[in-house]
Design a protein around this motif. Structure first.
Motif, PDB file in Angstrom:
ATOM      1  N   THR A   1     -11.143  10.014  16.360  1.00 52.66           N
ATOM      2  CA  THR A   1     -10.481   8.817  16.179  1.00 52.66           C
ATOM      3  C   THR A   1     -11.131   8.012  14.876  1.00 52.66           C
ATOM      4  O   THR A   1     -12.215   7.913  14.777  1.00 52.66           O
ATOM      5  CB  THR A   1     -10.601   7.822  17.304  1.00 52.66           C
ATOM      6  N   LEU A   2     -10.309   7.727  13.825  1.00 53.84           N
ATOM      7  CA  LEU A   2     -10.582   6.948  12.697  1.00 53.84           C
ATOM      8  C   LEU A   2     -10.426   5.466  12.937  1.00 53.84           C
ATOM      9  O   LEU A   2     -11.300   4.622  12.479  1.00 53.84           O
ATOM     10  CB  LEU A   2      -9.631   7.352  11.466  1.00 53.84           C
ATOM     11  N   ILE A   3      -9.214   4.968  13.644  1.00 51.62           N
ATOM     12  CA  ILE A   3      -9.066   3.674  14.032  1.00 51.62           C
ATOM     13  C   ILE A   3      -8.340   3.498  15.594  1.00 51.62           C
ATOM     14  O   ILE A   3      -7.751   4.357  15.840  1.00 51.62           O
ATOM     15  CB  ILE A   3      -7.895   2.975  12.968  1.00 51.62           C
ATOM     16  N   ASP A   4      -8.855   2.618  16.090  1.00 51.66           N
ATOM     17  CA  ASP A   4      -8.667   2.309  17.555  1.00 51.66           C
ATOM     18  C   ASP A   4      -7.987   1.031  17.672  1.00 51.66           C
ATOM     19  O   ASP A   4      -8.364   0.125  17.084  1.00 51.66           O
ATOM     20  CB  ASP A   4      -9.665   2.243  18.363  1.00 51.66           C
ATOM     21  N   THR A   5      -6.501   0.930  18.363  1.00 54.20           N
ATOM     22  CA  THR A   5      -5.952  -0.454  18.554  1.00 54.20           C
ATOM     23  C   THR A   5      -6.104  -0.515  20.181  1.00 54.20           C
ATOM     24  O   THR A   5      -6.329   0.570  20.980  1.00 54.20           O
ATOM     25  CB  THR A   5      -4.516  -0.480  17.862  1.00 54.20           C
ATOM     26  N   PRO A   6      -5.366  -1.483  20.739  1.00 49.09           N
ATOM     27  CA  PRO A   6      -5.300  -1.617  22.085  1.00 49.09           C
ATOM     28  C   PRO A   6      -4.208  -0.291  22.821  1.00 49.09           C
ATOM     29  O   PRO A   6      -4.880   0.066  23.678  1.00 49.09           O
ATOM     30  CB  PRO A   6      -4.552  -3.014  22.249  1.00 49.09           C
ATOM     31  N   ARG A   7      -3.318  -0.128  21.815  1.00 49.91           N
ATOM     32  CA  ARG A   7      -2.589   0.901  22.507  1.00 49.91           C
ATOM     33  C   ARG A   7      -2.601   2.312  21.815  1.00 49.91           C
ATOM     34  O   ARG A   7      -2.212   3.340  22.250  1.00 49.91           O
ATOM     35  CB  ARG A   7      -1.162   0.629  22.519  1.00 49.91           C
ATOM     36  N   LEU A   8      -3.276   2.221  20.465  1.00 48.68           N
ATOM     37  CA  LEU A   8      -2.835   3.554  19.601  1.00 48.68           C
ATOM     38  C   LEU A   8      -4.402   4.044  18.969  1.00 48.68           C
ATOM     39  O   LEU A   8      -5.397   3.214  19.096  1.00 48.68           O
ATOM     40  CB  LEU A   8      -2.357   3.141  18.334  1.00 48.68           C
ATOM     41  N   ARG A   9      -4.323   5.175  18.814  1.00 48.00           N
ATOM     42  CA  ARG A   9      -5.489   5.926  18.097  1.00 48.00           C
ATOM     43  C   ARG A   9      -4.818   6.346  16.755  1.00 48.00           C
ATOM     44  O   ARG A   9      -3.755   7.168  16.686  1.00 48.00           O
ATOM     45  CB  ARG A   9      -6.219   7.087  18.909  1.00 48.00           C
TER      46      ARG A   9
ATOM     47  N   VAL B   1     -13.268  -1.595   5.612  1.00 50.70           N
ATOM     48  CA  VAL B   1     -13.875  -0.532   5.487  1.00 50.70           C
ATOM     49  C   VAL B   1     -13.853   0.030   4.100  1.00 50.70           C
ATOM     50  O   VAL B   1     -14.900   0.404   3.639  1.00 50.70           O
ATOM     51  CB  VAL B   1     -13.660   0.559   6.740  1.00 50.70           C
ATOM     52  N   LEU B   2     -12.637   0.305   3.532  1.00 51.29           N
ATOM     53  CA  LEU B   2     -12.514   0.682   2.252  1.00 51.29           C
ATOM     54  C   LEU B   2     -12.703  -0.324   1.097  1.00 51.29           C
ATOM     55  O   LEU B   2     -12.876   0.039  -0.085  1.00 51.29           O
ATOM     56  CB  LEU B   2     -11.236   1.278   2.037  1.00 51.29           C
ATOM     57  N   ARG B   3     -13.008  -1.811   1.453  1.00 54.55           N
ATOM     58  CA  ARG B   3     -12.996  -2.611   0.515  1.00 54.55           C
ATOM     59  C   ARG B   3     -11.854  -2.804  -0.585  1.00 54.55           C
ATOM     60  O   ARG B   3     -12.304  -3.271  -1.695  1.00 54.55           O
ATOM     61  CB  ARG B   3     -14.278  -2.656  -0.052  1.00 54.55           C
ATOM     62  N   LEU B   4     -10.786  -2.447  -0.169  1.00 49.81           N
ATOM     63  CA  LEU B   4      -9.564  -2.702  -1.159  1.00 49.81           C
ATOM     64  C   LEU B   4      -9.229  -4.074  -1.443  1.00 49.81           C
ATOM     65  O   LEU B   4      -9.406  -4.776  -0.451  1.00 49.81           O
ATOM     66  CB  LEU B   4      -8.154  -1.873  -0.825  1.00 49.81           C
ATOM     67  N   ALA B   5      -8.801  -4.537  -2.589  1.00 48.92           N
ATOM     68  CA  ALA B   5      -8.808  -5.846  -2.815  1.00 48.92           C
ATOM     69  C   ALA B   5      -7.235  -6.130  -2.692  1.00 48.92           C
ATOM     70  O   ALA B   5      -6.739  -7.637  -2.440  1.00 48.92           O
ATOM     71  CB  ALA B   5      -9.196  -6.276  -4.259  1.00 48.92           C
ATOM     72  N   GLN B   6      -6.369  -5.258  -2.611  1.00 49.05           N
ATOM     73  CA  GLN B   6      -4.918  -5.469  -2.364  1.00 49.05           C
ATOM     74  C   GLN B   6      -4.273  -4.186  -2.002  1.00 49.05           C
ATOM     75  O   GLN B   6      -4.703  -3.218  -2.342  1.00 49.05           O
ATOM     76  CB  GLN B   6      -4.262  -5.978  -3.818  1.00 49.05           C
ATOM     77  N   VAL B   7      -3.176  -4.468  -1.047  1.00 48.17           N
ATOM     78  CA  VAL B   7      -2.331  -3.240  -0.640  1.00 48.17           C
ATOM     79  C   VAL B   7      -0.818  -3.761  -0.872  1.00 48.17           C
ATOM     80  O   VAL B   7      -0.497  -4.767  -0.543  1.00 48.17           O
ATOM     81  CB  VAL B   7      -2.660  -2.840   1.057  1.00 48.17           C
ATOM     82  N   LEU B   8      -0.318  -2.700  -1.362  1.00 51.87           N
ATOM     83  CA  LEU B   8       1.281  -2.917  -1.289  1.00 51.87           C
ATOM     84  C   LEU B   8       2.020  -2.211  -0.402  1.00 51.87           C
ATOM     85  O   LEU B   8       1.256  -1.457   0.449  1.00 51.87           O
ATOM     86  CB  LEU B   8       1.563  -2.251  -2.970  1.00 51.87           C
ATOM     87  N   ALA B   9       3.184  -2.316  -0.415  1.00 50.22           N
ATOM     88  CA  ALA B   9       4.294  -1.608   0.407  1.00 50.22           C
ATOM     89  C   ALA B   9       5.586  -1.565  -0.461  1.00 50.22           C
ATOM     90  O   ALA B   9       5.833  -2.357  -0.827  1.00 50.22           O
ATOM     91  CB  ALA B   9       4.348  -2.172   1.929  1.00 50.22           C
ATOM     92  N   ILE B  10       6.371  -0.289  -0.092  1.00 55.84           N
ATOM     93  CA  ILE B  10       7.543  -0.154  -0.834  1.00 55.84           C
ATOM     94  C   ILE B  10       8.523   0.137   0.236  1.00 55.84           C
ATOM     95  O   ILE B  10       8.353   0.634   1.289  1.00 55.84           O
ATOM     96  CB  ILE B  10       7.600   0.542  -1.870  1.00 55.84           C
ATOM     97  N   VAL B  11       9.852  -0.514   0.060  1.00 58.25           N
ATOM     98  CA  VAL B  11      10.689  -0.414   1.297  1.00 58.25           C
ATOM     99  C   VAL B  11      12.153  -0.505   0.661  1.00 58.25           C
ATOM    100  O   VAL B  11      12.413  -1.087  -0.326  1.00 58.25           O
ATOM    101  CB  VAL B  11      10.502  -1.339   2.376  1.00 58.25           C
ATOM    102  N   SER B  12      12.899   0.408   1.285  1.00 58.97           N
ATOM    103  CA  SER B  12      14.355   0.488   0.813  1.00 58.97           C
ATOM    104  C   SER B  12      14.801  -1.051   1.146  1.00 58.97           C
ATOM    105  O   SER B  12      14.586  -1.620   1.959  1.00 58.97           O
ATOM    106  CB  SER B  12      15.220   1.485   1.385  1.00 58.97           C
ATOM    107  N   PRO B  13      15.780  -1.477   0.104  1.00 60.13           N
ATOM    108  CA  PRO B  13      16.178  -2.840   0.221  1.00 60.13           C
ATOM    109  C   PRO B  13      17.026  -2.961   1.645  1.00 60.13           C
ATOM    110  O   PRO B  13      17.215  -4.155   2.422  1.00 60.13           O
ATOM    111  CB  PRO B  13      17.148  -3.024  -1.023  1.00 60.13           C
TER     112      PRO B  13
END
Length: 173
Positions: free
Chosen positions: A4-12, A123-135
């Motif tokens: 497991t890399l990341i754990d959430t209440p319901r997910l791995r 963890v990764l110390r990224l300054a920004q994350v983007l996301a792309i999505v169909s309109p």
């Protein structure tokens, strides 16, 4: 089974590998994936193994991140994938996710997305994350807005106009 890399209440969340080919074959051929993300040409288990090897697995080696398998803790079912993608066409990594239709509308994309963003910034110390999505992908737009991402504008990718969203790490606003 990958640790497991990341754990959430319901997910791995854990790394995908070629053993996940049947899941990848199913997910990449769902109506929603084909309509909103695109046809990856995955039609067989061999195609799926190639996709995993050349996509997520290659990204783990090159970038230290990629799309991760999302497994439900309650029963161990693989329900989707979520993670970070590094694209030449974007200046920063972007948040990506896709879930099997049977698991839509349960808040899993938001829960996994929040965990991925936490990992990206903490963890990764990224300054920004983007996301792309169909309109026309209203569900994904709602997820991104719920995660606190703000619309950055429209941008053309491979002849398609996509909405671009952004989120800065805390302290980098």
């Amino acid at each position: 089974m990958a640790p497991t890399l990341i754990d959430t209440p319901r997910l791995r969340l854990s790394e995908l590998d070629e053993g996940d080919a049947a899941f990848a074959l199913e997910l990449l051929n769902t109506e929603g994936f084909l309509q909103h993300i695109g046809d990856r040409g995955v039609r067989s288990l061999d195609d799926a193994r190639r996709f995993l090897r050349e996509g997520p697995c290659a990204s783990y080696a090159a970038n230290g991140f990629g799309l991760w398998k999302v497994t439900r803790k309650s029963d161990g079912a693989t329900v989707g994938m979520s993670g970070l993608v590094r694209r030449e066409s974007l200046p920063k990594p972007d948040l990506g996710y896709a879930f099997l239709p049977a698991h839509a509308g349960q808040g899993l994309a938001s829960e996994a997305g929040a965990a991925v963003l936490g990992h990206a910034f903490g963890v990764l110390r990224l300054a920004q994350v983007l996301a792309i999505v169909s309109p026309d992908n209203a569900g994904s737009v709602r997820v991104l807005q719920k995660l606190g991402m703000r619309e950055w504008g429209l941008r053309e990718f491979d002849g398609k106009m996509l909405r671009v969203f952004t989120l800065a790490a805390p302290g980098h606003e």
